[in-house]
Design a protein around this motif. Sequence first.
Motif, mmCIF file in Angstrom:
data_model
loop_
_atom_site.group_PDB
_atom_site.id
_atom_site.type_symbol
_atom_site.label_atom_id
_atom_site.label_comp_id
_atom_site.label_asym_id
_atom_site.label_seq_id
_atom_site.Cartn_x
_atom_site.Cartn_y
_atom_site.Cartn_z
ATOM 1 N N UNK A 34 58.832 -7.550 -2.937
ATOM 2 C CA UNK A 34 59.760 -7.353 -1.824
ATOM 3 C C UNK A 34 60.103 -5.877 -1.657
ATOM 4 N N UNK A 35 60.274 -5.176 -2.766
ATOM 5 C CA UNK A 35 60.590 -3.755 -2.682
ATOM 6 C C UNK A 35 59.390 -2.950 -2.166
ATOM 7 N N UNK A 72 54.314 -15.195 3.106
ATOM 8 C CA UNK A 72 53.163 -15.682 2.349
ATOM 9 C C UNK A 72 52.626 -16.989 2.919
ATOM 10 N N UNK A 73 53.465 -17.704 3.692
ATOM 11 C CA UNK A 73 53.035 -18.952 4.313
ATOM 12 C C UNK A 73 52.620 -18.691 5.759
ATOM 13 N N UNK A 74 52.141 -19.731 6.418
ATOM 14 C CA UNK A 74 51.803 -19.622 7.830
ATOM 15 C C UNK A 74 53.057 -19.361 8.651
ATOM 16 N N UNK A 78 57.135 -20.316 7.986
ATOM 17 C CA UNK A 78 58.133 -19.282 7.760
ATOM 18 C C UNK A 78 59.215 -19.292 8.818
ATOM 19 N N UNK A 79 58.848 -19.535 10.070
ATOM 20 C CA UNK A 79 59.834 -19.579 11.149
ATOM 21 C C UNK A 79 60.779 -20.760 10.982
ATOM 22 N N UNK A 80 60.229 -21.904 10.575
ATOM 23 C CA UNK A 80 61.072 -23.087 10.405
ATOM 24 C C UNK A 80 62.112 -22.883 9.310
ATOM 25 N N UNK A 262 56.707 -14.167 13.911
ATOM 26 C CA UNK A 262 55.441 -14.250 14.618
ATOM 27 C C UNK A 262 54.284 -14.126 13.624
ATOM 28 N N UNK A 263 53.071 -14.261 14.127
ATOM 29 C CA UNK A 263 51.881 -14.103 13.295
ATOM 30 C C UNK A 263 51.812 -12.657 12.773
ATOM 31 N N UNK A 264 51.296 -12.509 11.569
ATOM 32 C CA UNK A 264 51.211 -11.167 10.976
ATOM 33 C C UNK A 264 50.372 -10.231 11.854
ATOM 34 N N UNK A 265 49.306 -10.752 12.429
ATOM 35 C CA UNK A 265 48.449 -9.896 13.233
ATOM 36 C C UNK A 265 49.080 -9.581 14.585
#
Length: 267
Positions: A34-35, A72-74, A78-80, A262-265
């Motif tokens: 995280x850091x 780390x998840x989809x 992560x949004x949920x 949102x999506x990482x990309x």
Amino acid sequence: DTDGIVASGYIEQYMEKSPWSLFPQIWSSERPDRLAAKLMEGRVVIIVQGTPLAFSVPTLALEYFQASEDYYERAIYGSFTRFLRFCAFFLAVSLPSLYIGLISFHPELMPLKLLIPLAQSRNQVPFPALLEALIQLFIIELVIESGLRLPGSIGQTVGVVAGIILGQAAIAAKLASPVIIIIISVTTIATYVMPSSGMLLTSRILRFPMILASAVFGIYGFSLGWLLIVIHVSALQDFGAAYYSPFAPLRWGDVKDSAMRFFLWKM
């Protein structure tokens, strides 16, 4: 000007700009991943020798609702979970005060099928709704603190047993209604959904002034309390950064990693 720095918390207290605010202003963590992510976002990470906690500045309020697992998840997972944390914070701060405001001032806002069982459950309780809620909250705070101070396995057992026994005993003795036991239980569960201890403590303290506001002014006090919270958070600054960013001031580009992820990309 100090005799010594024992832990990073000392430096944190010297650096925060608004020490009277209930909201944590310097984010800290023990996790290197995280850091490292904070460094990649352009933050400054401060490490103190001899303590496992390091912290980063500047800090935003949204960081206390984010967990490493969100990235780390989809994106949909992560949004949920992140949205769930926002709902949990609202419940942890608002649920007892909302109950008091409705039951004491605005019972007409509740459905009749819900109002009648509530009135019947409180018929033999000798305390007003405000005192009933404060007593139960005080008891649950004692249980939480005692569980934290005891060894791990014993603390968990004491917390569960004390909560069940005290709740059943209070209902049997007509000192509390089943409804307030349910509300305090849901409030406590919602409190510990927070991934950060800083915002967890904030929600535990904030619910008391919210309860008093609802007990005096009803739903109007509840609304006024949340309005003051939003105004206060929007006015906070941390090392030149707006604490309530990206919502105040609004930055559309940063909304992609706020209440939803949102999506990482895409970021």
